[in-house]
Design an enzyme around this catalytic site. Structure first.
Site, PDB file in Angstrom:
ATOM      1  N   CYS A   1       0.844  -1.199   0.000  1.00  0.00           N
ATOM      2  CA  CYS A   1       0.000   0.000   0.000  1.00  0.00           C
ATOM      3  C   CYS A   1       0.883   1.256   0.000  1.00  0.00           C
ATOM      4  O   CYS A   1       1.635   1.480  -0.942  1.00  0.00           O
ATOM      5  CB  CYS A   1      -0.978  -0.042   1.162  1.00  0.00           C
ATOM      6  SG  CYS A   1      -2.352   1.125   0.966  1.00  0.00           S
TER       7      CYS A   1
ATOM      8  N   HIS B   1      -3.951  -4.442  -0.553  1.00  0.00           N
ATOM      9  CA  HIS B   1      -3.606  -5.110   0.698  1.00  0.00           C
ATOM     10  C   HIS B   1      -3.667  -6.620   0.489  1.00  0.00           C
ATOM     11  O   HIS B   1      -4.764  -7.197   0.573  1.00  0.00           O
ATOM     12  CB  HIS B   1      -4.579  -4.694   1.812  1.00  0.00           C
ATOM     13  CG  HIS B   1      -4.367  -3.304   2.308  1.00  0.00           C
ATOM     14  ND1 HIS B   1      -3.441  -2.996   3.287  1.00  0.00           N
ATOM     15  CD2 HIS B   1      -4.946  -2.141   1.942  1.00  0.00           C
ATOM     16  CE1 HIS B   1      -3.470  -1.693   3.518  1.00  0.00           C
ATOM     17  NE2 HIS B   1      -4.370  -1.152   2.717  1.00  0.00           N
TER      18      HIS B   1
ATOM     19  N   GLU C   1      -2.865  -8.972   2.408  1.00  0.00           N
ATOM     20  CA  GLU C   1      -3.296  -9.649   3.630  1.00  0.00           C
ATOM     21  C   GLU C   1      -4.810  -9.584   3.818  1.00  0.00           C
ATOM     22  O   GLU C   1      -5.367 -10.294   4.661  1.00  0.00           O
ATOM     23  CB  GLU C   1      -2.575  -9.053   4.847  1.00  0.00           C
ATOM     24  CG  GLU C   1      -3.081  -7.714   5.323  1.00  0.00           C
ATOM     25  CD  GLU C   1      -2.594  -6.510   4.540  1.00  0.00           C
ATOM     26  OE1 GLU C   1      -2.847  -5.380   4.974  1.00  0.00           O
ATOM     27  OE2 GLU C   1      -1.956  -6.707   3.481  1.00  0.00           O
TER      28      GLU C   1
END
Length: 207
Positions: free
Chosen positions: A79, A185, A187
């Site tokens: 990011c 992102h 994750e």
């Protein structure tokens, strides 16, 4: 072991929990000497480019990152962390970046070429389109990942590994040599995001 750089502006919890799900050994630290002992580094980031660079420079972490990259070990920016890899940003005025990848970070104008307004920030799920294979993207298919950003990187075509469409083509995965970045992102991006993180973690074994 993967070192997650703690400079006060990273989403440390979600990144660390994702690595735990992958059984990838990691540690979180702001200590330059300890981070230099890592096999790979992750530079997360949430917030403004200018503030992040001020923190990295004040703590000496920016210099540490350059030394680490020069050693040939892998670095992943996530990011805002990806944006910091570039030469500069226009967010809140001109700011120099880490200068590890060529290009600059600019704001989405919010207006299309025909004058139609569109939402900024770019937020939500968008489809990733792979342009070429890399060490972190072998044999992956286009799929959706989760974005939250108002600025994007303008860079050279050969730096872009994958892109998405948001009024224009937006670099979503970038990389050169041992430096990689993901604008979204991973994750928080379900199966594809976790696979990308797993591929990065596996670079340690390949190295």
């Amino acid at each position: 072991m993967i070192g997650i750089i703690d400079y006060g502006m990273g989403n440390l919890f979600s990144v660390s929990k994702a690595l735990e799900r992958l059984d990838a050994p990691y540690f979180i630290s702001e200590d330059k000497d300890r981070l230099l002992q890592a096999d790979a580094l992750i530079l997360p980031g949430v917030g403004a480019f200018k503030d992040a660079m001020e923190k990295l420079k004040k703590t000496g972490l920016s210099e540490m990152i350059s030394v680490f990259v020069d050693s040939g070990r892998p670095l992943l920016g996530i990011c805002l962390g990806m944006q910091l890899l570039f030469e500069s940003s226009e967010e809140y005025g001109y700011s120099e970046g880490l200068n590890l990848l060529p290009g600059k970070v600019v704001r989405f104008p919010g207006i299309t070429g025909d004058g139609t307004a569109y939402k900024v920030p770019h937020m939500g799920w968008n489809k990733l389109h792979f342009k070429r294979e890399s060490l972190v993207t072998p044999d992956l298919n286009d799929d959706f990942v989760y974005f939250v950003h108002s600025y994007y990187a303008e860079t050279k075509e050969d730096i872009i590994i994958a892109s998405c469409s948001y009024d224009k083509e937006v670099p979503a995965v970038v990389g050169r040599n041992n430096v990689f970045g993901m604008q979204f992102h991973p994750e928080k991006s379900s199966k594809l995001g976790m696979q990308l993180l797993s591929n990065f973690a596996n670079l340690i074994q390949k190295g």
